[in-house]
Write an enzyme that holds these catalytic residues in place. Sequence first.
Site, PDB file in Angstrom:
ATOM      1  N   ARG A 172       0.830  -1.203   0.000  1.00  0.00           N
ATOM      2  CA  ARG A 172       0.000   0.000   0.000  1.00  0.00           C
ATOM      3  C   ARG A 172       0.865   1.255   0.000  1.00  0.00           C
ATOM      4  O   ARG A 172       2.025   1.234   0.369  1.00  0.00           O
ATOM      5  CB  ARG A 172      -0.927   0.017   1.215  1.00  0.00           C
ATOM      6  N   LYS A 317      -8.491  -2.300   1.645  1.00  0.00           N
ATOM      7  CA  LYS A 317      -8.256  -1.436   2.797  1.00  0.00           C
ATOM      8  C   LYS A 317      -8.926  -0.071   2.604  1.00  0.00           C
ATOM      9  O   LYS A 317      -9.296   0.583   3.577  1.00  0.00           O
ATOM     10  CB  LYS A 317      -6.756  -1.312   3.073  1.00  0.00           C
ATOM     11  N   HIS A 336      -9.901  -3.376  13.216  1.00  0.00           N
ATOM     12  CA  HIS A 336      -8.853  -3.995  12.396  1.00  0.00           C
ATOM     13  C   HIS A 336      -8.384  -5.241  13.147  1.00  0.00           C
ATOM     14  O   HIS A 336      -7.368  -5.232  13.833  1.00  0.00           O
ATOM     15  CB  HIS A 336      -7.687  -3.020  12.171  1.00  0.00           C
ATOM     16  N   SER A 354      -0.177  -4.924  10.350  1.00  0.00           N
ATOM     17  CA  SER A 354       0.220  -5.857   9.313  1.00  0.00           C
ATOM     18  C   SER A 354       1.395  -6.720   9.765  1.00  0.00           C
ATOM     19  O   SER A 354       2.379  -6.209  10.288  1.00  0.00           O
ATOM     20  CB  SER A 354       0.609  -5.060   8.069  1.00  0.00           C
ATOM     21  N   LYS A 358      -2.679 -11.623  12.724  1.00  0.00           N
ATOM     22  CA  LYS A 358      -4.148 -11.699  12.711  1.00  0.00           C
ATOM     23  C   LYS A 358      -4.622 -12.883  11.858  1.00  0.00           C
ATOM     24  O   LYS A 358      -5.425 -13.692  12.306  1.00  0.00           O
ATOM     25  CB  LYS A 358      -4.762 -10.409  12.127  1.00  0.00           C
ATOM     26  N   THR A 359      -4.107 -12.945  10.625  1.00  0.00           N
ATOM     27  CA  THR A 359      -4.561 -13.996   9.712  1.00  0.00           C
ATOM     28  C   THR A 359      -4.098 -15.371  10.188  1.00  0.00           C
ATOM     29  O   THR A 359      -4.885 -16.319  10.272  1.00  0.00           O
ATOM     30  CB  THR A 359      -4.044 -13.714   8.284  1.00  0.00           C
ATOM     31  N   ASP A 373      -9.423 -10.176   9.165  1.00  0.00           N
ATOM     32  CA  ASP A 373      -8.853  -8.824   9.120  1.00  0.00           C
ATOM     33  C   ASP A 373      -9.774  -7.661   9.477  1.00  0.00           C
ATOM     34  O   ASP A 373      -9.307  -6.681  10.044  1.00  0.00           O
ATOM     35  CB  ASP A 373      -8.296  -8.594   7.706  1.00  0.00           C
ATOM     36  N   ARG A 438       1.266 -12.511  -1.419  1.00  0.00           N
ATOM     37  CA  ARG A 438      -0.048 -12.665  -0.791  1.00  0.00           C
ATOM     38  C   ARG A 438      -0.942 -13.658  -1.511  1.00  0.00           C
ATOM     39  O   ARG A 438      -0.828 -13.840  -2.719  1.00  0.00           O
ATOM     40  CB  ARG A 438      -0.774 -11.317  -0.825  1.00  0.00           C
TER      41      ARG A 438
HETATM   42  N1  LIG Z   1       5.058 -16.380  16.680  1.00  0.00           N
HETATM   43  C1  LIG Z   1       4.398 -16.020  15.617  1.00  0.00           C
HETATM   44  N2  LIG Z   1       3.106 -15.626  15.705  1.00  0.00           N
HETATM   45  C2  LIG Z   1       2.426 -15.227  14.616  1.00  0.00           C
HETATM   46  N3  LIG Z   1       2.940 -15.190  13.367  1.00  0.00           N
HETATM   47  C3  LIG Z   1       4.221 -15.580  13.206  1.00  0.00           C
HETATM   48  C4  LIG Z   1       4.996 -15.992  14.308  1.00  0.00           C
HETATM   49  N4  LIG Z   1       6.226 -16.311  13.858  1.00  0.00           N
HETATM   50  C5  LIG Z   1       6.217 -16.098  12.540  1.00  0.00           C
HETATM   51  N5  LIG Z   1       5.013 -15.669  12.114  1.00  0.00           N
HETATM   52  C6  LIG Z   1       4.698 -15.304  10.719  1.00  0.00           C
HETATM   53  O1  LIG Z   1       4.347 -13.925  10.710  1.00  0.00           O
HETATM   54  C7  LIG Z   1       3.373 -13.660   9.734  1.00  0.00           C
HETATM   55  C8  LIG Z   1       2.139 -13.050  10.354  1.00  0.00           C
HETATM   56  O2  LIG Z   1       1.409 -12.511   9.302  1.00  0.00           O
HETATM   57  P1  LIG Z   1      -0.160 -12.430   9.215  1.00  0.00           P
HETATM   58  O3  LIG Z   1      -0.808 -13.493  10.027  1.00  0.00           O
HETATM   59  O4  LIG Z   1      -0.505 -12.373   7.766  1.00  0.00           O
HETATM   60  O5  LIG Z   1      -0.373 -11.011   9.870  1.00  0.00           O
HETATM   61  P2  LIG Z   1      -1.566 -10.003   9.726  1.00  0.00           P
HETATM   62  O6  LIG Z   1      -2.743 -10.789   9.262  1.00  0.00           O
HETATM   63  O7  LIG Z   1      -1.746  -9.453  11.097  1.00  0.00           O
HETATM   64  O8  LIG Z   1      -1.111  -8.982   8.732  1.00  0.00           O
HETATM   65  C9  LIG Z   1       3.054 -14.961   9.056  1.00  0.00           C
HETATM   66  O9  LIG Z   1       3.819 -15.051   7.895  1.00  0.00           O
HETATM   67  C10 LIG Z   1       3.495 -15.993  10.110  1.00  0.00           C
HETATM   68  O10 LIG Z   1       3.858 -17.208   9.537  1.00  0.00           O
HETATM   69  C1  LIG Z   2      -3.919  -5.998   3.408  1.00  0.00           C
HETATM   70  C2  LIG Z   2      -3.309  -5.593   4.459  1.00  0.00           C
HETATM   71  O1  LIG Z   2      -3.586  -6.206   5.648  1.00  0.00           O
HETATM   72  P1  LIG Z   2      -2.725  -7.060   6.669  1.00  0.00           P
HETATM   73  O2  LIG Z   2      -1.294  -6.858   6.319  1.00  0.00           O
HETATM   74  O3  LIG Z   2      -3.096  -6.503   7.984  1.00  0.00           O
HETATM   75  O4  LIG Z   2      -3.148  -8.489   6.504  1.00  0.00           O
HETATM   76  C3  LIG Z   2      -2.450  -4.438   4.336  1.00  0.00           C
HETATM   77  O5  LIG Z   2      -2.069  -3.881   5.349  1.00  0.00           O
HETATM   78  O6  LIG Z   2      -2.159  -4.053   3.188  1.00  0.00           O
HETATM   79 MN   LIG Z   3      -3.872 -10.378   7.555  1.00  0.00          MN
END
Ligand SMILES: Nc1ncnc2c1ncn2[C@@H]1O[C@H](COP(=O)(O)OP(=O)(O)O)[C@@H](O)[C@H]1O
Ligand SMILES: C=C(OP(=O)(O)O)C(=O)O
Ligand SMILES: [Mn+2]
Length: 654
Positions: A172, A317, A336, A354, A358-359, A373, A438
Amino acid sequence: MAANGNGVSTTPKSPLARIQTQKNGGICHDDSGKPVKAQTIDELHSLQKKRSAPTTPLDGVQGTFATISEDERQRQQLQSISASLASLTRGTGPKVVRGDPAGKVQSVSHVAHHHHIEAPTISVSDSSLKFTHVLYNLSPAELYEQAIKYEKGSFITSTGALATLSGAKTGRSPRDKRVVIDDSTQDELWWGKGSPNIEMDEHTFMVNRERAVDYLNSLDKVFVNDQFLNWDPQNRIKVRIVSARAYHSLFMHNMCIRPTPEELENFGTPDFTIYNAGQFPCNRYTHYMTSSTSIDLNLARREMVILGTQYAGEMKKGLFSVMHYLMPMRQILSLHSGCNMGKDGDVALFFGLSGTGKTTLSTDHNRYLIGDDEHCWSDNGVSNIEGGCYAKCIDLSREKEPDIWNAIKFGTVLENVVFDEHTREVDYGDKSVTENTRAAYPIEYIPNAKIPCVGPHPKNVILLACDAFGVLPPVSKLSLAQTMYHFISGYTALVAGTEDGIKEPTATFSACFGAAFIMLHPTKYAAMLAEKMQKHGATGWLVNTGWSGGSYGSGNRIKLPYTRKIIDAIHSGSLLNATYHKTEVFGLDIPTEIEGVPSEILHPENTWADKKAYKETLLKLAGLFKKNFETFTNYKIGKDNKLTEEILAAGPNF
Ligand SMILES: Nc1ncnc2c1ncn2[C@@H]1O[C@H](COP(=O)(O)OP(=O)(O)O)[C@@H](O)[C@H]1O
Ligand SMILES: C=C(OP(=O)(O)O)C(=O)O
Ligand SMILES: [Mn+2]
Ligand SMILES: [Ca+2]
């Protein structure tokens, strides 16, 4: 033997026997099947595709409402799309037709122009002579074909996902976001220092809108998606996305809520429209433009314009920002956060910036996924805003994240990944294009998704911080005031990639764990969260998914299986009854024991070899928290002054 100049025998000695092709005279049969009922190849092709069945019986037997004819419905639909695509500065604009210009046009009814500026008798612009072909709510299979035929960098991976490239931007561009300031938004929205809302005036918005609409109409065809946001039926928002790429159309197909055929028939006028002209830049001679990218939001017109970035996450977003305005107006809190629910109906929210998890953590094989999200918390409980998930793929492994791994199949959009040119197997470790690779997939690709994506009031509110300093405990239990303090602070280390230009993790504070998306002052959302948590008895937790044993560079990221055990203990309720002790400086309550997690890592000091460095780093981070919170010390949070004072006291003390 006589031979001609080419060395070919002209008088063969023994001519070959005639090949007997017919036993009983006449036609040659290759097999015993019946011949096809086609005289030409075109006729044969026409047999292959049958018309989609109309969803509403044409005699209008549904209830007591008189249904309109199929022709009339299609005409109204085209008229609505034509209105969306109309130039606002010219009386005439492109005529809209349905279908692919390369294929058979589905419906050629010309649409009378919707607004009644006197049209000159002789067209003054070539644009009024051309047609814009509209590809309306195509299916994933149709979008695959469009992408593969017309968009460079589109491929099918070995598991059936559509690999795409987002172009020059792979994250972004928050600095290029603009929001129209007018009489009402001037007072309603959060402006100035720390705010994501960078102003533009109405006129400049219209200049960019016209630029986007003209660009889109100059194309042979555009994609139009009519979909919904928010699974709460009473607060559902109808969105229309006009875009130039099949990639964008499939991305939004996956990310927004997909209407049923019946819902699509009765869609009517959208509540909000996105014009995504991402391939086309904005004009830097235009007032307020500081780069060739602009993401412009006009709340009064309920429109968003995207110029100069093809990163699809801007659309999702961008709509989230809109919900951060629309929902609080209805006393609904927009969050969020990820969200999931246990077998007993216990709901957990996962807030975080980010890359904080969360995911990953809301996608839990033992729980129902409500969403990864964006959510709403109303008097009825929680609801997902979206219809899909947007997972990070960097270093994705089947073992650690099986549900996400398995969701990457036919229909899923894979952005900016690298794959084997022959086998089309994706190498999730390859960062050649970007770190921010992604996958966007419909939520039902996760086997235990909760459909409809709604749930009761949350029991646990988990704040995720990826602490690059390595001094925050893996988990701490928070008081309500501490929850608010950390919610408003929104601390994390931004992990590389999602926002343009960030290559290394650095400490960041982002109010409400989503300052880039909020529209009102952070204290408005915080007050609503406090009230809801209090009313429904939710417990707050701070979970560090970042470093342990040292800062980024010397320590290591906390192992995902440990974080999962911590989260399990929160869900099960066992952590609520653990023994706690308070930490210095941050005053956080940390448990002494958690099943499946080595006890020594629960206090970060134990994991650092250099205790002096630990203390210094702790104080450094505490200082950053204090400094960041200064901007909020003059605001009252909610109606209760007592809570405001408690929140101000809930930060680090040193
Ligand atoms: N201890 C941990 N807890 C959560 N995620 C972790 C951890 N260690 C590594 N990761 C990695 O960090 C990233 C977290 O990203 P994601 O879940 O997509 O975050 P968000 O959805 O908040 O943007 C993933 O690639 C995950 O595999
Ligand atoms: C799509 C997004 O969400 P997140 O990284 O929180 O999954 C972003 O921040 O661009
Ligand atoms: Mn996410
Ligand atoms: Ca109908």
